[in-house]
Scaffold this motif. Structure first.
Motif, PDB file in Angstrom:
ATOM      1  N   ALA A  16       0.837  -1.202   0.000  1.00  0.00           N
ATOM      2  CA  ALA A  16       0.000   0.000   0.000  1.00  0.00           C
ATOM      3  C   ALA A  16       0.864   1.240   0.000  1.00  0.00           C
ATOM      4  N   ARG A  17       1.914   1.204   0.783  1.00  0.00           N
ATOM      5  CA  ARG A  17       2.801   2.366   0.885  1.00  0.00           C
ATOM      6  C   ARG A  17       3.497   2.619  -0.447  1.00  0.00           C
ATOM      7  N   LEU A  18       3.941   1.535  -1.065  1.00  0.00           N
ATOM      8  CA  LEU A  18       4.615   1.676  -2.354  1.00  0.00           C
ATOM      9  C   LEU A  18       3.656   2.207  -3.398  1.00  0.00           C
ATOM     10  N   ALA A  19       2.450   1.653  -3.412  1.00  0.00           N
ATOM     11  CA  ALA A  19       1.460   2.110  -4.383  1.00  0.00           C
ATOM     12  C   ALA A  19       1.132   3.583  -4.175  1.00  0.00           C
ATOM     13  N   ALA A  20       1.033   3.975  -2.909  1.00  0.00           N
ATOM     14  CA  ALA A  20       0.733   5.384  -2.629  1.00  0.00           C
ATOM     15  C   ALA A  20       1.853   6.273  -3.130  1.00  0.00           C
ATOM     16  N   ARG A  21       3.071   5.821  -2.951  1.00  0.00           N
ATOM     17  CA  ARG A  21       4.232   6.606  -3.410  1.00  0.00           C
ATOM     18  C   ARG A  21       4.257   6.746  -4.922  1.00  0.00           C
ATOM     19  N   LEU A  22       3.782   5.692  -5.587  1.00  0.00           N
ATOM     20  CA  LEU A  22       3.763   5.727  -7.053  1.00  0.00           C
ATOM     21  C   LEU A  22       2.549   6.460  -7.590  1.00  0.00           C
ATOM     22  N   GLY A  23       1.694   6.890  -6.666  1.00  0.00           N
ATOM     23  CA  GLY A  23       0.509   7.636  -7.087  1.00  0.00           C
ATOM     24  C   GLY A  23      -0.653   6.745  -7.481  1.00  0.00           C
ATOM     25  N   TRP A  24      -0.573   5.448  -7.188  1.00  0.00           N
ATOM     26  CA  TRP A  24      -1.660   4.525  -7.534  1.00  0.00           C
ATOM     27  C   TRP A  24      -2.622   4.458  -6.359  1.00  0.00           C
ATOM     28  N   ARG A  25      -3.402   5.498  -6.213  1.00  0.00           N
ATOM     29  CA  ARG A  25      -4.220   5.656  -5.011  1.00  0.00           C
ATOM     30  C   ARG A  25      -5.261   4.549  -4.868  1.00  0.00           C
ATOM     31  N   SER A  26      -5.846   4.184  -5.980  1.00  0.00           N
ATOM     32  CA  SER A  26      -6.893   3.169  -5.920  1.00  0.00           C
ATOM     33  C   SER A  26      -6.321   1.850  -5.392  1.00  0.00           C
ATOM     34  N   LEU A  27      -5.191   1.450  -5.913  1.00  0.00           N
ATOM     35  CA  LEU A  27      -4.544   0.220  -5.454  1.00  0.00           C
ATOM     36  C   LEU A  27      -4.104   0.359  -4.004  1.00  0.00           C
ATOM     37  N   ALA A  28      -3.553   1.514  -3.663  1.00  0.00           N
ATOM     38  CA  ALA A  28      -3.091   1.737  -2.286  1.00  0.00           C
ATOM     39  C   ALA A  28      -4.254   1.595  -1.311  1.00  0.00           C
ATOM     40  N   LEU A  29      -5.399   2.160  -1.696  1.00  0.00           N
ATOM     41  CA  LEU A  29      -6.557   2.102  -0.813  1.00  0.00           C
ATOM     42  C   LEU A  29      -7.036   0.663  -0.661  1.00  0.00           C
ATOM     43  N   ARG A  30      -7.074  -0.077  -1.766  1.00  0.00           N
ATOM     44  CA  ARG A  30      -7.523  -1.483  -1.695  1.00  0.00           C
ATOM     45  C   ARG A  30      -6.602  -2.294  -0.791  1.00  0.00           C
ATOM     46  N   LEU A  31      -5.319  -2.038  -0.941  1.00  0.00           N
ATOM     47  CA  LEU A  31      -4.364  -2.794  -0.108  1.00  0.00           C
ATOM     48  C   LEU A  31      -4.489  -2.403   1.365  1.00  0.00           C
ATOM     49  N   GLN A  32      -4.708  -1.127   1.594  1.00  0.00           N
ATOM     50  CA  GLN A  32      -4.873  -0.683   2.980  1.00  0.00           C
ATOM     51  C   GLN A  32      -6.091  -1.319   3.621  1.00  0.00           C
ATOM     52  N   LEU A  33      -7.195  -1.310   2.887  1.00  0.00           N
ATOM     53  CA  LEU A  33      -8.423  -1.888   3.428  1.00  0.00           C
ATOM     54  C   LEU A  33      -8.242  -3.385   3.661  1.00  0.00           C
ATOM     55  N   SER A  34      -7.565  -4.013   2.737  1.00  0.00           N
ATOM     56  CA  SER A  34      -7.279  -5.428   2.908  1.00  0.00           C
ATOM     57  C   SER A  34      -6.414  -5.656   4.136  1.00  0.00           C
ATOM     58  N   ASP A  35      -5.472  -4.758   4.344  1.00  0.00           N
ATOM     59  CA  ASP A  35      -4.583  -4.879   5.496  1.00  0.00           C
ATOM     60  C   ASP A  35      -5.336  -4.654   6.803  1.00  0.00           C
ATOM     61  N   VAL A  36      -6.195  -3.637   6.802  1.00  0.00           N
ATOM     62  CA  VAL A  36      -6.992  -3.365   8.011  1.00  0.00           C
ATOM     63  C   VAL A  36      -7.806  -4.597   8.382  1.00  0.00           C
ATOM     64  N   ALA A  37      -8.422  -5.201   7.368  1.00  0.00           N
ATOM     65  CA  ALA A  37      -9.237  -6.390   7.623  1.00  0.00           C
ATOM     66  C   ALA A  37      -8.372  -7.565   8.085  1.00  0.00           C
ATOM     67  N   ALA A  38      -7.236  -7.749   7.413  1.00  0.00           N
ATOM     68  CA  ALA A  38      -6.379  -8.900   7.720  1.00  0.00           C
ATOM     69  C   ALA A  38      -5.735  -8.783   9.095  1.00  0.00           C
ATOM     70  N   GLN A  39      -5.478  -7.558   9.519  1.00  0.00           N
ATOM     71  CA  GLN A  39      -4.792  -7.363  10.791  1.00  0.00           C
ATOM     72  C   GLN A  39      -5.748  -7.256  11.972  1.00  0.00           C
TER      73      GLN A  39
END
Lengths: 154, 155
Positions: free
Chosen positions: A108-131
């Motif tokens: 998510a952090r890498l995607a956010a850095r690359l400006g891929w906000r949609s992917l970053a958000l999906r990964l973050q939400l997935s992480d929130v759920a997984a953790q």
């Protein structure tokens, strides 16, 4: 006592700290999106040092930390500060949350850095759920440790 | 004051910066590779010691100079440690965290990794010391900046 929940990224630690304070349920929600906002949203993606979320009923300050590093190094570094500055080591407690390397959070952090906000958000939400489970486990462990130390908790 | 020069593993960058600050390594000229290798505590810290603050000495103002390894997250951890001190009532105006790792180049990273992680101590140490030699002016600039800020002379 200062209780510091720390995870690789900031979300898991904030989840655990919020659960400790009763601000989040131990059971995972159906939709993690609102939880992401309650955990700090985009701001939590930034490593911003210690974030004190509040004080529990026993008077302990509950903080979260995105350490971006190894948990053992984190423990030694805080212990080092306590040693150098004469801080009573019984006045703080560190509790690790989640895996040493959280690939979703890193992604998510890498995607956010690359400006891929949609992917970053999906990964973050997935992480929130997984953790959710690990965070709940850490919060429970934190409370148990406090009880064992005679500092309240359950 | 207490000054913490930090880097990854408290083996190379922070050690060099601390030794420069204390005058163990020369500020007025570029040290030889052999001097770099033989400076106190260079390439000595083990993995299990990363995170421990190494007191390297005190400078002319009796400021305590430390080397500190923070592994992969130097800036977030330095920020967090400062917050921790503040939460414990420490006067953080008397504490300085200085990033020594910013001066590390590729040779230092390869050499440091080879020595500390792979156990290839002889070649790794030589390569790392050469890397420090290459970046020596940057370390000097960092330490000069810190010492000037403290009102200390920087030859």
């Amino acid at each position: 006592m200062l209780v510091i929940y720390h995870s690789r990224g900031a979300y898991s630690a904030r989840q655990a700290a919020a659960m400790h304070l009763g601000l989040l349920p131990a059971e995972p929600p159906a939709d993690p999106a609102p939880m992401r906002e309650r955990l700090g949203g985009d701001q939590a993606m930034q490593y911003e040092g210690l974030h004190v979320l509040g004080t529990d009923p026993h008077g302990h300050r509950i903080a979260a930390l995105g350490r971006a590093s190894r948990p053992d190094v984190t423990h030694r570094a805080f212990q080092a500060m306590a040693d150098v500055f004469g801080i009573d080591e019984r006045s703080f407690m560190l509790q690790s949350v989640g895996p040493v390397v959280d690939w979703r959070e890193l992604g998510a952090r890498l995607a956010a850095r690359l400006g891929w906000r949609s992917l970053a958000l999906r990964l973050q939400l997935s992480d929130v759920a997984a953790q959710w489970g690990p965070a709940a486990e850490a919060a429970a462990t934190g409370a148990q440790r406090l009880a064992v130390l005679g500092h309240g908790g359950t | 004051m207490r000054i913490f020069y930090f880097c990854y593993g408290s083996a190379h960058s922070s050690i060099t910066a601390a030794n420069l600050h204390l005058g163990v390594m020369p500020l007025g000229r570029r040290a030889r590779v052999s001097e770099i290798i033989h400076q106190p505590m260079f390439d000595r810290a083990e993995n299990y010691q990363i995170g421990q603050a190494i007191l390297m000495g005190t400078d002319e103002q009796a400021n305590e100079i430390y080397a500190l390894g923070l592994a992969g997250s130097q800036h977030p951890m330095a920020h967090a440690l400062r917050d921790f001190l503040e939460l414990n009532g420490v006067d953080t105006g008397q504490v300085l965290f200085a990033d020594a790792l910013q001066n590390a180049g590729l040779s230092m990273r390869i050499g440091g990794f080879s020595s500390r992680r792979l156990g290839l101590i002889f070649p790794g140490r030589q390569i790392c010391a050469f890397g420090v030699w290459q970046k020596y002016p940057k370390f000097v600039a960092l330490v000069r900046r810190i010492r000037t800020g403290l009102g200390l002379p920087s030859p």
